[in-house]
Design a protein around this motif. Structure first.
Motif, PDB file in Angstrom:
ATOM      1  N   ILE A  61       0.832  -1.228   0.000  1.00 44.04           N
ATOM      2  CA  ILE A  61       0.000   0.000   0.000  1.00 44.04           C
ATOM      3  C   ILE A  61       0.860   1.269   0.000  1.00 44.04           C
ATOM      4  O   ILE A  61       0.327   2.373   0.029  1.00 44.04           O
ATOM      5  N   SER A  62       2.180   1.104  -0.063  1.00 41.59           N
ATOM      6  CA  SER A  62       3.038   2.288   0.063  1.00 41.59           C
ATOM      7  C   SER A  62       2.759   3.370  -1.003  1.00 41.59           C
ATOM      8  O   SER A  62       2.784   4.551  -0.663  1.00 41.59           O
ATOM      9  N   PRO A  63       2.461   3.015  -2.277  1.00 42.22           N
ATOM     10  CA  PRO A  63       2.203   4.104  -3.229  1.00 42.22           C
ATOM     11  C   PRO A  63       0.993   4.949  -2.806  1.00 42.22           C
ATOM     12  O   PRO A  63       1.005   6.170  -2.932  1.00 42.22           O
ATOM     13  N   PHE A  64      -0.011   4.260  -2.260  1.00 43.11           N
ATOM     14  CA  PHE A  64      -1.223   4.950  -1.849  1.00 43.11           C
ATOM     15  C   PHE A  64      -0.937   5.893  -0.668  1.00 43.11           C
ATOM     16  O   PHE A  64      -1.317   7.071  -0.661  1.00 43.11           O
ATOM     17  N   VAL A  65      -0.215   5.364   0.339  1.00 45.26           N
ATOM     18  CA  VAL A  65       0.085   6.194   1.515  1.00 45.26           C
ATOM     19  C   VAL A  65       1.014   7.351   1.128  1.00 45.26           C
ATOM     20  O   VAL A  65       0.896   8.464   1.641  1.00 45.26           O
ATOM     21  N   LYS A  66       1.924   7.071   0.183  1.00 48.22           N
ATOM     22  CA  LYS A  66       2.843   8.136  -0.267  1.00 48.22           C
ATOM     23  C   LYS A  66       2.056   9.314  -0.831  1.00 48.22           C
ATOM     24  O   LYS A  66       2.407  10.476  -0.631  1.00 48.22           O
ATOM     25  N   LYS A  67       0.988   8.985  -1.531  1.00 49.04           N
ATOM     26  CA  LYS A  67       0.138  10.053  -2.096  1.00 49.04           C
ATOM     27  C   LYS A  67      -0.446  10.910  -0.987  1.00 49.04           C
ATOM     28  O   LYS A  67      -0.488  12.132  -1.085  1.00 49.04           O
ATOM     29  N   LEU A  68      -0.904  10.227   0.082  1.00 55.01           N
ATOM     30  CA  LEU A  68      -1.473  10.981   1.203  1.00 55.01           C
ATOM     31  C   LEU A  68      -0.409  11.863   1.857  1.00 55.01           C
ATOM     32  O   LEU A  68      -0.685  12.969   2.318  1.00 55.01           O
ATOM     33  N   MET A  69       0.825  11.363   1.873  1.00 54.84           N
ATOM     34  CA  MET A  69       1.898  12.098   2.553  1.00 54.84           C
ATOM     35  C   MET A  69       2.396  13.296   1.740  1.00 54.84           C
ATOM     36  O   MET A  69       3.074  14.170   2.276  1.00 54.84           O
ATOM     37  N   GLN A  70       2.125  13.287   0.453  1.00 53.22           N
ATOM     38  CA  GLN A  70       2.528  14.361  -0.463  1.00 53.22           C
ATOM     39  C   GLN A  70       4.040  14.633  -0.429  1.00 53.22           C
ATOM     40  O   GLN A  70       4.796  13.739  -0.718  1.00 53.22           O
ATOM     41  N   ASP A  71       4.436  15.845   0.013  1.00 57.24           N
ATOM     42  CA  ASP A  71       5.861  16.191  -0.028  1.00 57.24           C
ATOM     43  C   ASP A  71       6.675  15.531   1.091  1.00 57.24           C
ATOM     44  O   ASP A  71       7.900  15.559   1.073  1.00 57.24           O
ATOM     45  N   VAL A  72       6.004  14.946   2.096  1.00 55.33           N
ATOM     46  CA  VAL A  72       6.739  14.356   3.225  1.00 55.33           C
ATOM     47  C   VAL A  72       7.278  12.990   2.814  1.00 55.33           C
ATOM     48  O   VAL A  72       6.579  12.216   2.176  1.00 55.33           O
ATOM     49  N   LYS A  73       8.555  12.735   3.198  1.00 56.96           N
ATOM     50  CA  LYS A  73       9.156  11.457   2.758  1.00 56.96           C
ATOM     51  C   LYS A  73       9.084  10.416   3.861  1.00 56.96           C
ATOM     52  O   LYS A  73       9.357  10.687   4.983  1.00 56.96           O
TER      53      LYS A  73
END
Ligand code: GLU
Length: 503
Positions: free
Chosen positions: A491-503
Protein backbone atom coordinates in the motif's frame (compact mmCIF):
# COMPACT_ATOMS: atom_id res chain seq x y z
CA UNK A 1 21.36 35.99 22.51
CA UNK A 2 18.46 33.68 21.86
CA UNK A 3 18.63 31.64 18.65
CA UNK A 4 16.00 31.91 15.95
CA UNK A 5 14.26 28.81 14.65
CA UNK A 6 16.02 29.21 11.33
CA UNK A 7 19.42 29.35 12.99
CA UNK A 8 18.63 26.13 14.86
CA UNK A 9 17.23 24.31 11.85
CA UNK A 10 19.98 25.42 9.45
CA UNK A 11 22.62 23.55 11.41
CA UNK A 12 25.69 22.18 9.69
CA UNK A 13 26.73 18.54 9.95
CA UNK A 14 24.68 15.48 10.82
CA UNK A 15 22.98 16.43 14.06
CA UNK A 16 21.74 19.70 15.58
CA UNK A 17 23.67 20.35 18.80
CA UNK A 18 20.49 20.73 20.89
CA UNK A 19 19.70 17.09 20.23
CA UNK A 20 22.39 16.07 22.71
CA UNK A 21 20.75 17.99 25.54
CA UNK A 22 17.35 16.51 24.73
CA UNK A 23 19.07 13.11 24.47
CA UNK A 24 20.29 13.42 28.08
CA UNK A 25 17.03 14.70 29.54
CA UNK A 26 15.18 11.84 27.89
CA UNK A 27 17.87 9.37 28.92
CA UNK A 28 17.46 10.23 32.62
CA UNK A 29 13.68 10.27 32.33
CA UNK A 30 13.73 6.80 30.77
CA UNK A 31 16.13 5.67 33.52
CA UNK A 32 13.49 6.75 36.05
CA UNK A 33 10.62 5.23 34.05
CA UNK A 34 12.18 1.89 33.16
CA UNK A 35 13.83 1.67 36.57
CA UNK A 36 10.41 1.86 38.15
CA UNK A 37 8.71 -0.32 35.55
CA UNK A 38 11.36 -3.00 36.00
CA UNK A 39 10.60 -3.18 39.72
CA UNK A 40 6.81 -3.27 39.58
CA UNK A 41 5.99 -6.94 39.06
CA UNK A 42 8.80 -8.20 41.26
CA UNK A 43 7.90 -5.76 44.04
CA UNK A 44 4.20 -6.58 43.91
CA UNK A 45 4.87 -10.31 44.17
CA UNK A 46 7.71 -10.35 46.69
CA UNK A 47 6.78 -7.37 48.86
CA UNK A 48 3.05 -6.87 48.53
CA UNK A 49 2.26 -10.59 48.30
CA UNK A 50 0.29 -10.29 45.10
CA UNK A 51 -0.54 -13.38 43.13
CA UNK A 52 1.47 -13.70 39.87
CA UNK A 53 -1.53 -13.24 37.64
CA UNK A 54 -2.78 -10.24 39.58
CA UNK A 55 0.65 -8.62 39.46
CA UNK A 56 0.85 -9.12 35.70
CA UNK A 57 -2.57 -7.64 35.14
CA UNK A 58 -1.75 -4.66 37.30
CA UNK A 59 1.52 -4.19 35.48
CA UNK A 60 -0.34 -4.24 32.16
CA UNK A 61 -2.84 -1.71 33.48
CA UNK A 62 -0.06 0.67 34.54
CA UNK A 63 1.59 0.43 31.14
CA UNK A 64 -1.67 1.03 29.32
CA UNK A 65 -2.42 4.09 31.46
CA UNK A 66 1.10 5.49 31.12
CA UNK A 67 0.89 5.51 27.36
CA UNK A 68 -2.75 6.53 27.28
CA UNK A 69 -1.86 9.61 29.30
CA UNK A 70 0.64 10.71 26.72
CA UNK A 71 -2.34 11.65 24.58
CA UNK A 72 -3.67 13.90 27.33
CA UNK A 73 -0.20 15.35 27.93
CA UNK A 74 0.27 16.05 24.22
CA UNK A 75 -3.15 17.64 23.90
CA UNK A 76 -2.63 20.01 26.83
CA UNK A 77 0.79 20.93 25.49
CA UNK A 78 -0.68 21.96 22.13
CA UNK A 79 -3.58 23.88 23.55
CA UNK A 80 -2.40 25.42 26.78
CA UNK A 81 1.06 24.72 28.16
CA UNK A 82 3.50 24.35 25.29
CA UNK A 83 6.07 21.56 25.25
CA UNK A 84 8.48 23.06 27.75
CA UNK A 85 6.03 23.71 30.56
CA UNK A 86 4.37 20.33 29.99
CA UNK A 87 7.68 18.56 30.16
CA UNK A 88 8.62 20.39 33.32
CA UNK A 89 5.31 19.72 35.01
CA UNK A 90 5.47 16.06 34.00
CA UNK A 91 9.00 15.78 35.34
CA UNK A 92 7.96 17.29 38.68
CA UNK A 93 5.10 14.80 39.00
CA UNK A 94 7.49 11.96 38.25
CA UNK A 95 9.85 13.22 40.96
CA UNK A 96 6.98 13.41 43.44
CA UNK A 97 5.87 9.89 42.44
CA UNK A 98 9.28 8.37 43.00
CA UNK A 99 9.80 10.29 46.25
CA UNK A 100 6.51 8.93 47.57
CA UNK A 101 7.65 5.45 46.65
CA UNK A 102 11.05 6.08 48.21
CA UNK A 103 9.40 7.22 51.44
CA UNK A 104 7.27 4.10 51.89
CA UNK A 105 6.84 1.85 48.86
CA UNK A 106 4.72 -0.66 50.76
CA UNK A 107 2.17 1.82 52.04
CA UNK A 108 1.98 4.27 49.14
CA UNK A 109 2.66 1.99 46.20
CA UNK A 110 -0.33 2.87 44.01
CA UNK A 111 -0.20 6.56 44.92
CA UNK A 112 3.43 6.81 43.79
CA UNK A 113 2.68 4.89 40.61
CA UNK A 114 -0.30 7.14 39.81
CA UNK A 115 1.88 10.26 40.04
CA UNK A 116 4.40 8.64 37.73
CA UNK A 117 1.70 7.68 35.22
CA UNK A 118 0.37 11.23 34.94
CA UNK A 119 3.86 12.74 34.97
CA UNK A 120 5.10 10.51 32.15
CA UNK A 121 2.06 11.53 30.13
CA UNK A 122 3.16 15.15 30.29
CA UNK A 123 6.85 14.50 29.75
CA UNK A 124 7.24 11.73 27.20
CA UNK A 125 5.43 12.90 24.03
CA UNK A 126 6.53 16.50 24.34
CA UNK A 127 10.25 15.95 24.45
CA UNK A 128 9.97 13.88 21.25
CA UNK A 129 7.99 16.68 19.59
CA UNK A 130 10.77 19.11 20.47
CA UNK A 131 13.33 16.89 18.77
CA UNK A 132 11.16 17.08 15.65
CA UNK A 133 11.21 20.86 15.73
CA UNK A 134 14.98 20.96 15.49
CA UNK A 135 14.48 20.05 11.83
CA UNK A 136 12.83 21.74 8.90
CA UNK A 137 9.81 19.72 7.71
CA UNK A 138 11.71 18.06 4.88
CA UNK A 139 15.15 17.72 6.34
CA UNK A 140 16.27 14.20 5.44
CA UNK A 141 18.54 14.15 8.52
CA UNK A 142 15.57 13.95 10.90
CA UNK A 143 15.30 10.15 10.91
CA UNK A 144 18.95 9.89 11.84
CA UNK A 145 18.40 12.41 14.64
CA UNK A 146 15.52 10.39 16.01
CA UNK A 147 17.59 7.23 15.81
CA UNK A 148 20.25 8.91 17.92
CA UNK A 149 17.61 10.15 20.37
CA UNK A 150 16.31 6.57 20.49
CA UNK A 151 19.74 5.39 21.55
CA UNK A 152 19.44 7.82 24.50
CA UNK A 153 16.06 6.33 25.40
CA UNK A 154 17.57 2.90 25.49
CA UNK A 155 20.71 3.88 27.35
CA UNK A 156 18.42 5.15 30.11
CA UNK A 157 16.27 2.02 29.85
CA UNK A 158 19.28 -0.24 30.12
CA UNK A 159 20.85 1.52 33.11
CA UNK A 160 17.61 2.12 35.01
CA UNK A 161 16.14 -1.26 34.16
CA UNK A 162 19.22 -3.00 35.48
CA UNK A 163 20.32 -0.86 38.44
CA UNK A 164 17.05 -0.13 40.24
CA UNK A 165 15.91 -3.72 40.60
CA UNK A 166 19.42 -4.91 41.40
CA UNK A 167 19.55 -2.42 44.29
CA UNK A 168 16.05 -3.40 45.42
CA UNK A 169 16.96 -7.08 45.46
CA UNK A 170 20.25 -6.36 47.22
CA UNK A 171 22.42 -7.64 44.38
CA UNK A 172 24.17 -4.28 44.21
CA UNK A 173 25.24 -2.42 47.38
CA UNK A 174 23.66 -5.25 49.36
CA UNK A 175 26.37 -4.92 52.03
CA UNK A 176 25.98 -1.15 52.38
CA UNK A 177 22.22 -0.73 52.41
CA UNK A 178 20.27 -2.52 55.13
CA UNK A 179 17.67 -4.97 53.85
CA UNK A 180 14.78 -2.89 55.16
CA UNK A 181 15.87 0.14 53.16
CA UNK A 182 16.77 -1.40 49.78
CA UNK A 183 13.51 -0.70 48.01
CA UNK A 184 13.39 2.83 49.37
CA UNK A 185 16.84 3.49 47.95
CA UNK A 186 15.93 1.88 44.60
CA UNK A 187 12.86 4.07 44.17
CA UNK A 188 14.82 7.03 45.53
CA UNK A 189 17.40 6.57 42.80
CA UNK A 190 14.63 7.02 40.25
CA UNK A 191 13.78 10.40 41.77
CA UNK A 192 17.42 11.51 41.82
CA UNK A 193 17.91 10.83 38.12
CA UNK A 194 14.66 12.60 37.32
CA UNK A 195 15.98 15.69 39.11
CA UNK A 196 19.10 15.46 36.92
CA UNK A 197 16.87 15.24 33.84
CA UNK A 198 15.04 18.46 34.75
CA UNK A 199 18.20 20.35 35.72
CA UNK A 200 19.66 19.37 32.37
CA UNK A 201 16.51 20.61 30.68
CA UNK A 202 16.72 23.99 32.42
CA UNK A 203 20.11 24.50 30.78
CA UNK A 204 18.88 23.10 27.47
CA UNK A 205 16.03 25.61 27.23
CA UNK A 206 18.45 28.45 26.64
CA UNK A 207 19.46 26.96 23.33
CA UNK A 208 16.01 26.01 22.12
CA UNK A 209 15.11 29.44 20.73
CA UNK A 210 11.36 29.52 20.22
CA UNK A 211 10.89 25.74 20.30
CA UNK A 212 8.36 24.54 22.87
CA UNK A 213 7.15 27.96 24.03
CA UNK A 214 3.65 28.22 25.41
CA UNK A 215 0.92 29.04 22.86
CA UNK A 216 0.28 32.77 23.01
CA UNK A 217 3.88 33.56 24.04
CA UNK A 218 4.90 36.67 22.07
CA UNK A 219 7.79 34.77 20.42
CA UNK A 220 5.90 31.51 19.74
CA UNK A 221 5.96 30.32 16.12
CA UNK A 222 2.19 29.82 15.89
CA UNK A 223 0.57 33.15 16.74
CA UNK A 224 -2.29 32.95 19.23
CA UNK A 225 -3.88 34.94 22.03
CA UNK A 226 -2.08 34.60 25.38
CA UNK A 227 -3.36 31.78 27.59
CA UNK A 228 -4.98 33.13 30.75
CA UNK A 229 -3.11 32.04 33.89
CA UNK A 230 -6.20 30.37 35.38
CA UNK A 231 -6.32 27.97 32.44
CA UNK A 232 -2.69 27.00 32.93
CA UNK A 233 -3.19 26.45 36.65
CA UNK A 234 -6.42 24.65 35.82
CA UNK A 235 -4.39 22.04 33.91
CA UNK A 236 -2.10 21.54 36.89
CA UNK A 237 -5.04 21.12 39.24
CA UNK A 238 -6.84 18.80 36.82
CA UNK A 239 -3.82 16.58 36.47
CA UNK A 240 -3.63 16.31 40.26
CA UNK A 241 -7.29 15.31 40.34
CA UNK A 242 -6.43 12.51 37.91
CA UNK A 243 -3.96 11.02 40.39
CA UNK A 244 -6.46 9.41 42.81
CA UNK A 245 -8.61 8.34 39.85
CA UNK A 246 -5.68 6.53 38.22
CA UNK A 247 -4.82 5.04 41.55
CA UNK A 248 -8.25 3.42 41.80
CA UNK A 249 -8.26 2.35 38.17
CA UNK A 250 -4.87 0.64 38.29
CA UNK A 251 -5.75 -1.13 41.51
CA UNK A 252 -8.90 -2.64 39.94
CA UNK A 253 -7.84 -3.93 36.56
CA UNK A 254 -11.31 -4.46 35.09
CA UNK A 255 -11.48 -0.66 34.87
CA UNK A 256 -8.59 -0.82 32.45
CA UNK A 257 -10.80 -2.73 29.99
CA UNK A 258 -13.54 -0.11 30.18
CA UNK A 259 -10.96 2.63 29.88
CA UNK A 260 -9.26 1.11 26.86
CA UNK A 261 -12.55 0.54 25.10
CA UNK A 262 -13.54 4.16 25.62
CA UNK A 263 -10.36 6.19 25.20
CA UNK A 264 -9.54 4.94 21.69
CA UNK A 265 -12.89 5.78 20.06
CA UNK A 266 -13.01 9.10 21.92
CA UNK A 267 -9.58 10.17 20.71
CA UNK A 268 -10.50 9.16 17.17
CA UNK A 269 -13.67 11.25 17.31
CA UNK A 270 -11.62 14.16 18.61
CA UNK A 271 -9.02 13.70 15.87
CA UNK A 272 -11.75 13.68 13.21
CA UNK A 273 -13.10 16.90 14.70
CA UNK A 274 -9.65 18.51 14.48
CA UNK A 275 -9.27 17.12 10.95
CA UNK A 276 -12.42 18.92 9.91
CA UNK A 277 -10.73 22.23 10.72
CA UNK A 278 -7.58 21.85 8.61
CA UNK A 279 -6.94 22.20 4.87
CA UNK A 280 -7.50 19.24 2.52
CA UNK A 281 -3.77 18.73 2.09
CA UNK A 282 -3.14 18.77 5.86
CA UNK A 283 -6.03 16.36 6.31
CA UNK A 284 -4.45 13.84 3.93
CA UNK A 285 -1.25 13.95 5.95
CA UNK A 286 -3.18 13.28 9.15
CA UNK A 287 -4.82 10.27 7.47
CA UNK A 288 -1.37 8.99 6.60
CA UNK A 289 -0.31 9.50 10.24
CA UNK A 290 -3.31 7.43 11.28
CA UNK A 291 -2.22 4.55 9.01
CA UNK A 292 1.17 4.54 10.77
CA UNK A 293 -0.48 4.73 14.19
CA UNK A 294 -2.84 1.83 13.52
CA UNK A 295 -0.11 -0.45 12.19
CA UNK A 296 2.06 0.36 15.17
CA UNK A 297 -0.57 -1.16 17.49
CA UNK A 298 0.00 -4.52 15.84
CA UNK A 299 3.75 -4.03 15.98
CA UNK A 300 3.79 -3.35 19.73
CA UNK A 301 1.26 -6.10 20.40
CA UNK A 302 3.72 -8.62 19.00
CA UNK A 303 6.89 -6.90 20.15
CA UNK A 304 5.77 -6.42 23.76
CA UNK A 305 5.68 -10.16 24.39
CA UNK A 306 9.10 -9.40 25.88
CA UNK A 307 7.61 -8.13 29.14
CA UNK A 308 5.07 -10.96 29.34
CA UNK A 309 5.21 -14.37 27.68
CA UNK A 310 8.86 -14.10 26.64
CA UNK A 311 9.93 -13.52 30.21
CA UNK A 312 8.16 -16.74 31.22
CA UNK A 313 9.72 -18.49 28.21
CA UNK A 314 13.13 -17.14 29.26
CA UNK A 315 12.67 -18.38 32.82
CA UNK A 316 11.49 -21.88 31.84
CA UNK A 317 13.02 -22.78 28.51
CA UNK A 318 16.41 -21.13 28.14
CA UNK A 319 19.88 -22.21 29.22
CA UNK A 320 22.79 -19.90 30.03
CA UNK A 321 24.97 -20.63 27.02
CA UNK A 322 25.57 -16.91 26.42
CA UNK A 323 28.52 -16.10 28.70
CA UNK A 324 26.63 -17.63 31.62
CA UNK A 325 24.22 -14.68 31.64
CA UNK A 326 20.80 -14.89 33.23
CA UNK A 327 18.19 -15.48 30.47
CA UNK A 328 15.69 -13.07 32.04
CA UNK A 329 18.33 -10.38 32.33
CA UNK A 330 19.14 -10.87 28.65
CA UNK A 331 15.45 -10.77 27.73
CA UNK A 332 14.94 -7.54 29.71
CA UNK A 333 17.95 -5.61 28.58
CA UNK A 334 19.24 -7.28 25.39
CA UNK A 335 17.08 -5.12 23.11
CA UNK A 336 18.21 -1.89 24.74
CA UNK A 337 21.82 -3.05 24.57
CA UNK A 338 21.62 -3.72 20.83
CA UNK A 339 19.83 -0.43 20.17
CA UNK A 340 22.56 1.65 21.77
CA UNK A 341 25.03 0.29 19.23
CA UNK A 342 22.75 -0.12 16.25
CA UNK A 343 20.69 3.09 16.44
CA UNK A 344 23.50 5.50 15.48
CA UNK A 345 24.70 3.11 12.77
CA UNK A 346 21.23 2.76 11.27
CA UNK A 347 20.79 6.54 11.52
CA UNK A 348 23.95 7.08 9.53
CA UNK A 349 22.87 4.38 7.08
CA UNK A 350 19.70 6.38 6.31
CA UNK A 351 21.80 9.49 5.65
CA UNK A 352 24.20 7.48 3.45
CA UNK A 353 21.33 5.94 1.46
CA UNK A 354 19.70 9.34 1.14
CA UNK A 355 22.83 10.83 -0.42
CA UNK A 356 22.71 8.06 -3.01
CA UNK A 357 18.98 8.68 -3.49
CA UNK A 358 18.08 5.13 -2.50
CA UNK A 359 16.77 5.71 1.02
CA UNK A 360 13.49 3.79 1.45
CA UNK A 361 10.58 6.04 2.35
CA UNK A 362 8.93 5.86 5.76
CA UNK A 363 6.18 3.47 4.80
CA UNK A 364 8.68 1.01 3.32
CA UNK A 365 10.83 1.39 6.45
CA UNK A 366 7.76 0.47 8.49
CA UNK A 367 7.20 -2.53 6.24
CA UNK A 368 10.82 -3.59 6.77
CA UNK A 369 10.32 -3.12 10.51
CA UNK A 370 7.48 -5.65 10.44
CA UNK A 371 9.44 -8.06 8.28
CA UNK A 372 12.41 -8.00 10.67
CA UNK A 373 10.00 -8.44 13.57
CA UNK A 374 8.48 -11.43 11.78
CA UNK A 375 11.86 -13.00 11.03
CA UNK A 376 12.83 -12.47 14.67
CA UNK A 377 9.74 -14.36 15.79
CA UNK A 378 10.48 -17.16 13.32
CA UNK A 379 13.93 -17.42 14.92
CA UNK A 380 12.21 -17.66 18.31
CA UNK A 381 10.15 -20.48 16.84
CA UNK A 382 13.33 -22.14 15.59
CA UNK A 383 14.85 -22.18 19.10
CA UNK A 384 12.95 -25.47 19.48
CA UNK A 385 15.42 -27.11 17.08
CA UNK A 386 18.14 -26.74 19.72
CA UNK A 387 16.08 -27.98 22.65
CA UNK A 388 16.94 -30.96 24.85
CA UNK A 389 14.32 -33.39 26.12
CA UNK A 390 13.59 -31.14 29.08
CA UNK A 391 12.54 -28.41 26.69
CA UNK A 392 15.60 -26.25 27.47
CA UNK A 393 17.04 -24.45 24.48
CA UNK A 394 19.80 -22.04 23.51
CA UNK A 395 20.01 -18.52 24.95
CA UNK A 396 22.48 -17.69 22.18
CA UNK A 397 19.90 -18.41 19.53
CA UNK A 398 17.25 -16.51 21.48
CA UNK A 399 19.59 -13.51 21.59
CA UNK A 400 19.96 -13.67 17.82
CA UNK A 401 16.17 -13.34 17.63
CA UNK A 402 16.35 -10.30 19.94
CA UNK A 403 18.90 -8.73 17.62
CA UNK A 404 16.68 -9.18 14.58
CA UNK A 405 13.60 -7.92 16.44
CA UNK A 406 15.62 -4.87 17.49
CA UNK A 407 16.49 -4.15 13.86
CA UNK A 408 12.75 -4.17 13.22
CA UNK A 409 12.14 -1.81 16.14
CA UNK A 410 14.72 0.61 14.74
CA UNK A 411 12.96 0.69 11.35
CA UNK A 412 9.70 1.59 13.02
CA UNK A 413 9.89 3.24 16.42
CA UNK A 414 12.29 6.20 15.91
CA UNK A 415 10.98 6.61 12.38
CA UNK A 416 7.44 6.74 13.78
CA UNK A 417 8.40 9.59 16.13
CA UNK A 418 9.98 11.41 13.24
CA UNK A 419 7.06 10.97 10.86
CA UNK A 420 4.53 12.12 13.48
CA UNK A 421 6.32 15.45 13.72
CA UNK A 422 6.39 15.76 9.93
CA UNK A 423 2.77 14.83 9.22
CA UNK A 424 1.10 16.87 11.96
CA UNK A 425 0.13 20.48 11.56
CA UNK A 426 2.07 22.77 13.92
CA UNK A 427 -0.83 23.13 16.35
CA UNK A 428 -1.50 19.37 16.58
CA UNK A 429 2.08 18.15 17.10
CA UNK A 430 1.70 17.21 20.75
CA UNK A 431 -1.62 15.49 20.25
CA UNK A 432 -0.40 13.41 17.30
CA UNK A 433 2.70 12.39 19.23
CA UNK A 434 0.35 11.46 22.06
CA UNK A 435 -1.68 9.35 19.64
CA UNK A 436 1.46 7.60 18.51
CA UNK A 437 2.12 6.59 22.10
CA UNK A 438 -1.54 5.80 22.67
CA UNK A 439 -1.05 3.14 20.01
CA UNK A 440 1.67 1.74 22.29
CA UNK A 441 -0.89 1.65 25.09
CA UNK A 442 -3.09 -0.51 22.88
CA UNK A 443 -0.06 -2.55 21.86
CA UNK A 444 0.69 -3.27 25.54
CA UNK A 445 -2.92 -4.17 26.07
CA UNK A 446 -3.05 -6.48 23.03
CA UNK A 447 0.29 -7.99 24.05
CA UNK A 448 -1.17 -8.95 27.41
CA UNK A 449 -4.13 -10.62 25.71
CA UNK A 450 -1.89 -12.52 23.27
CA UNK A 451 0.46 -13.51 26.11
CA UNK A 452 -2.42 -14.72 28.26
CA UNK A 453 -3.66 -16.77 25.28
CA UNK A 454 -0.27 -18.46 24.98
CA UNK A 455 -0.11 -19.10 28.72
CA UNK A 456 -3.52 -20.78 29.15
CA UNK A 457 -2.77 -23.39 26.52
CA UNK A 458 -0.07 -24.97 28.68
CA UNK A 459 -1.90 -26.13 31.82
CA UNK A 460 -0.68 -29.45 33.23
CA UNK A 461 1.93 -29.97 30.53
CA UNK A 462 5.64 -30.79 30.64
CA UNK A 463 8.36 -28.22 30.12
CA UNK A 464 8.87 -29.60 26.63
CA UNK A 465 5.17 -29.08 25.85
CA UNK A 466 5.52 -25.51 27.10
CA UNK A 467 8.33 -24.98 24.62
CA UNK A 468 6.23 -26.34 21.79
CA UNK A 469 3.17 -24.26 22.74
CA UNK A 470 5.10 -21.04 23.05
CA UNK A 471 7.17 -21.53 19.92
CA UNK A 472 4.04 -22.44 17.91
CA UNK A 473 2.57 -19.16 19.11
CA UNK A 474 5.70 -17.26 18.08
CA UNK A 475 5.58 -18.80 14.61
CA UNK A 476 2.02 -17.56 14.28
CA UNK A 477 3.01 -14.05 15.42
CA UNK A 478 5.95 -14.12 12.99
CA UNK A 479 3.58 -14.87 10.17
CA UNK A 480 1.23 -12.00 11.10
CA UNK A 481 4.18 -9.62 11.24
CA UNK A 482 5.49 -10.65 7.82
CA UNK A 483 1.99 -10.31 6.32
CA UNK A 484 1.64 -6.82 7.84
CA UNK A 485 5.05 -5.88 6.42
CA UNK A 486 4.10 -7.05 2.94
CA UNK A 487 0.75 -5.23 3.12
CA UNK A 488 2.52 -2.02 4.12
CA UNK A 489 4.94 -2.26 1.21
CA UNK A 490 2.04 -2.99 -1.16
CA UNK A 491 0.00 0.00 0.00
CA UNK A 492 3.04 2.29 0.06
CA UNK A 493 2.20 4.10 -3.23
CA UNK A 494 -1.22 4.95 -1.85
CA UNK A 495 0.08 6.19 1.52
CA UNK A 496 2.84 8.14 -0.27
CA UNK A 497 0.14 10.05 -2.10
CA UNK A 498 -1.47 10.98 1.20
CA UNK A 499 1.90 12.10 2.55
CA UNK A 500 2.53 14.36 -0.46
CA UNK A 501 5.86 16.19 -0.03
CA UNK A 502 6.74 14.36 3.22
CA UNK A 503 9.16 11.46 2.76
N1 GLU B 1 10.90 1.88 24.06
C1 GLU B 1 10.53 3.13 23.54
C2 GLU B 1 10.41 4.18 24.58
O1 GLU B 1 10.35 3.92 25.73
C3 GLU B 1 9.28 3.01 22.72
C4 GLU B 1 8.02 3.28 23.42
C5 GLU B 1 6.81 2.95 22.59
O2 GLU B 1 6.48 3.66 21.64
O3 GLU B 1 6.15 1.98 22.96
O4 GLU B 1 10.39 5.33 24.28
Amino acid sequence: MSLTLDEIQNFKGKYPRQIWSLFFSEMWERFCFYGMRGMLVFFMISQLNFHEKEANLQYGATQAFVYAFTFVGGLFADKLLGFRKSLFWGGLLMIVGSLILAADPHKFFFLGIAFTVVGTGFFKPNISSMVGQLYKPNDSRADAGFSLFYAGINLGALLGGYLCIAIGKGEILGGTISEAMRWNVAFGLASVVMVISLINFIFTQRRLGTIGLQPGHPLAEVKAAPIPKWKEYGVYVLSLIFVPIIMKMVAKTEYTDYFMWTIGPLTLIYLFYEMSKVTASERKKLWAALVFIIFSILFWGIYEQSGGSLSIFAAKNLNKDLLGLDPNGVNNSGGAFFIIFLAPIIGLLWIWLNKRKIEPNTIVKFGLGFIFLGIGYYVLFATRLFADLQGITSLNFFTLALLIITLGELCLSPIGLSIMTKLSTKNLQGMMMGMWFLASAYGQYVAGIIGAGLATAKKGSTNYDVLITYTDGYKQLGLYAVIAGVVLILISPFVKKLMQDVK
